[in-house]
Design an enzyme around this catalytic site. Sequence first.
Site, mmCIF file in Angstrom:
data_model
loop_
_atom_site.group_PDB
_atom_site.id
_atom_site.type_symbol
_atom_site.label_atom_id
_atom_site.label_comp_id
_atom_site.label_asym_id
_atom_site.label_seq_id
_atom_site.Cartn_x
_atom_site.Cartn_y
_atom_site.Cartn_z
ATOM 1 N N ARG A 201 -4.234 -2.084 -3.577
ATOM 2 C CA ARG A 201 -5.284 -1.121 -3.920
ATOM 3 C C ARG A 201 -5.282 -0.911 -5.438
ATOM 4 O O ARG A 201 -4.213 -0.859 -6.056
ATOM 5 C CB ARG A 201 -5.037 0.229 -3.228
ATOM 6 C CG ARG A 201 -5.327 0.225 -1.732
ATOM 7 C CD ARG A 201 -6.817 0.106 -1.430
ATOM 8 N NE ARG A 201 -7.125 0.158 -0.004
ATOM 9 C CZ ARG A 201 -7.328 -0.907 0.770
ATOM 10 N NH1 ARG A 201 -7.222 -2.127 0.260
ATOM 11 N NH2 ARG A 201 -7.653 -0.761 2.039
ATOM 12 N N GLU A 230 -13.528 0.982 -8.334
ATOM 13 C CA GLU A 230 -14.006 -0.169 -7.571
ATOM 14 C C GLU A 230 -15.331 0.191 -6.907
ATOM 15 O O GLU A 230 -15.389 1.251 -6.262
ATOM 16 C CB GLU A 230 -12.956 -0.547 -6.523
ATOM 17 C CG GLU A 230 -13.209 -1.896 -5.904
ATOM 18 C CD GLU A 230 -12.077 -2.341 -4.991
ATOM 19 O OE1 GLU A 230 -10.905 -2.346 -5.423
ATOM 20 O OE2 GLU A 230 -12.374 -2.677 -3.837
ATOM 21 N N HIS A 249 -12.532 -7.841 -4.516
ATOM 22 C CA HIS A 249 -11.963 -7.375 -3.235
ATOM 23 C C HIS A 249 -12.349 -8.321 -2.086
ATOM 24 O O HIS A 249 -13.036 -7.914 -1.140
ATOM 25 C CB HIS A 249 -12.403 -5.935 -2.933
ATOM 26 C CG HIS A 249 -11.451 -5.224 -1.996
ATOM 27 N ND1 HIS A 249 -11.146 -3.897 -2.081
ATOM 28 C CD2 HIS A 249 -10.731 -5.698 -0.946
ATOM 29 C CE1 HIS A 249 -10.293 -3.561 -1.127
ATOM 30 N NE2 HIS A 249 -10.024 -4.655 -0.422
HETATM 31 N N1 LIG Z 1 -7.262 -7.108 -0.904
HETATM 32 C C1 LIG Z 1 -7.592 -6.975 0.351
HETATM 33 O O1 LIG Z 1 -8.636 -7.438 0.791
HETATM 34 C C2 LIG Z 1 -6.644 -6.263 1.284
HETATM 35 C C3 LIG Z 1 -6.627 -6.625 2.641
HETATM 36 C C4 LIG Z 1 -5.692 -6.026 3.486
HETATM 37 C C5 LIG Z 1 -4.831 -5.059 2.993
HETATM 38 N N2 LIG Z 1 -4.908 -4.671 1.682
HETATM 39 C C6 LIG Z 1 -3.992 -3.641 1.143
HETATM 40 O O2 LIG Z 1 -2.686 -4.167 1.198
HETATM 41 C C7 LIG Z 1 -1.775 -3.205 1.745
HETATM 42 C C8 LIG Z 1 -0.686 -3.941 2.513
HETATM 43 O O3 LIG Z 1 -1.262 -4.601 3.654
HETATM 44 P P1 LIG Z 1 -0.313 -5.056 4.865
HETATM 45 O O4 LIG Z 1 -1.191 -5.613 5.915
HETATM 46 O O5 LIG Z 1 0.833 -5.850 4.346
HETATM 47 O O6 LIG Z 1 0.193 -3.602 5.336
HETATM 48 P P2 LIG Z 1 1.564 -3.157 5.988
HETATM 49 O O7 LIG Z 1 2.057 -4.201 6.912
HETATM 50 O O8 LIG Z 1 1.315 -1.774 6.499
HETATM 51 O O9 LIG Z 1 2.571 -3.066 4.743
HETATM 52 C C9 LIG Z 1 2.594 -1.977 3.884
HETATM 53 C C10 LIG Z 1 3.897 -2.037 3.143
HETATM 54 O O10 LIG Z 1 3.933 -1.035 2.108
HETATM 55 C C11 LIG Z 1 5.282 -0.675 1.994
HETATM 56 N N3 LIG Z 1 5.438 0.570 1.255
HETATM 57 C C12 LIG Z 1 4.996 1.819 1.556
HETATM 58 N N4 LIG Z 1 5.379 2.691 0.587
HETATM 59 C C13 LIG Z 1 6.076 1.962 -0.330
HETATM 60 C C14 LIG Z 1 6.732 2.272 -1.549
HETATM 61 N N5 LIG Z 1 6.782 3.539 -2.019
HETATM 62 N N6 LIG Z 1 7.318 1.261 -2.244
HETATM 63 C C15 LIG Z 1 7.312 -0.010 -1.765
HETATM 64 N N7 LIG Z 1 6.710 -0.375 -0.609
HETATM 65 C C16 LIG Z 1 6.111 0.616 0.089
HETATM 66 C C17 LIG Z 1 5.766 -0.539 3.429
HETATM 67 O O11 LIG Z 1 7.182 -0.540 3.474
HETATM 68 P P3 LIG Z 1 8.013 -0.572 4.870
HETATM 69 O O12 LIG Z 1 7.761 -1.939 5.468
HETATM 70 O O13 LIG Z 1 9.430 -0.394 4.462
HETATM 71 O O14 LIG Z 1 7.453 0.528 5.708
HETATM 72 C C18 LIG Z 1 5.119 -1.777 4.040
HETATM 73 O O15 LIG Z 1 5.969 -2.880 3.957
HETATM 74 C C19 LIG Z 1 -2.662 -2.327 2.644
HETATM 75 O O16 LIG Z 1 -2.122 -1.011 2.759
HETATM 76 C C20 LIG Z 1 -3.996 -2.334 1.941
HETATM 77 O O17 LIG Z 1 -4.087 -1.243 1.051
HETATM 78 C C21 LIG Z 1 -5.790 -5.260 0.826
#
Ligand SMILES: NC(=O)c1ccc[n+]([C@@H]2O[C@H](COP(=O)([O-])OP(=O)(O)OC[C@H]3O[C@@H](n4cnc5c(N)ncnc54)[C@H](OP(=O)(O)O)[C@@H]3O)[C@@H](O)[C@H]2O)c1
Length: 288
Positions: A201, A230, A249
């Site tokens: 994000r 954005e 994005h």
């Molecule tokens: N660019 C795009 O089109 C796109 C598409 C999809 C998602 N996204 C973004 O990418 C993010 C991740 O996606 P995902 O599918 O991988 O989600 P996810 O599986 O929910 O992973 C989120 C990760 O963030 C970690 N986290 C939370 N707080 C943190 C902190 N303070 N320091 C370090 N790590 C922390 C969590 O740690 P734990 O595993 O230890 O709980 C988890 O591993 C989403 O939340 C979304 O905002 C962007």
Amino acid sequence: MAEAVREGGGHVVALEEAEGIVWSDPRAPEALGDTLAKAPQARWVQLPFAGIERFVHLLDRDRTWSCGKGVYAEPVAELALMLGLAGLRGLGTYGRATSWDQPRGINLLGGRVTILGGGGITTSLVRLLQPFDCHVTVVRRTAAEMEGVDVVLESDRYADALPGADLVVLALALTAETDGLIGAEELALMERHAWLVNVARGRHVVTDDLVTALRDGVIGGAGLDVTEPEPLPDGHALWSLPNCIITPHVGNTPEMAKPLLAERITANVRRFAVDEELIGLVDLDSGY
Ligand SMILES: NC(=O)c1ccc[n+]([C@@H]2O[C@H](COP(=O)([O-])OP(=O)(O)OC[C@H]3O[C@@H](n4cnc5c(N)ncnc54)[C@H](OP(=O)(O)O)[C@@H]3O)[C@@H](O)[C@H]2O)c1
């Protein structure tokens, strides 16, 4: 989406009869609030995106909430790899050049990569990085061992993971804790040749600090799929910096996303019907 519900054995019914709500508009939290008010009997809400920051204020403990975490991991990881490689090999500059240029660029091969976040996107990216033989450090809230990762650090140690990395990738959830996580101080900890890739994000990064760091050569460059604000307005300073590569994005385009989200909905409808734990459950305390 309706087909995905039916595929999972569910029925698409009027709101007043619904046990669960599949919400497909990632940008309309107010409309979901109104919908929930009309469906107090609904026990489950499936949100469409991995990032749920727009919906956090609606979360309650009366219902089960699931989201798209991990759903889009593969296409987003592919984009993160592309932005990292393109940055390190100088495509920001070469892509804008109108004449033959000086040699530039460093290898990702054998390089050091730090990823903030250890969820779906990171798991996919770590797998894609395997042939590059990188030293990979992951920072996440719960420091559990991860296959293909050399070092896993807990989130309060994120600053330790920035020095020495050739590539820093942001793939973490946006929460109060991670809003503005990367500012001038953190950018100064990075190597002067290092690239920052953000596929999570825009708000993780303090945009003005990034512009300054890119202008002053504090870091090598930035590959951004997400920005703050954005959409990034026309004429914004980031557009004209040769060490900045921006994609609008498109970590997952609608064409990529639809079948992946449909698969998650089908799987969760099946699970909901037999009271099995849903995939991609939102942790109400952590807000992601
Ligand atoms: N660019 C795009 O089109 C796109 C598409 C999809 C998602 N996204 C973004 O990418 C993010 C991740 O996606 P995902 O599918 O991988 O989600 P996810 O599986 O929910 O992973 C989120 C990760 O963030 C970690 N986290 C939370 N707080 C943190 C902190 N303070 N320091 C370090 N790590 C922390 C969590 O740690 P734990 O595993 O230890 O709980 C988890 O591993 C989403 O939340 C979304 O905002 C962007």
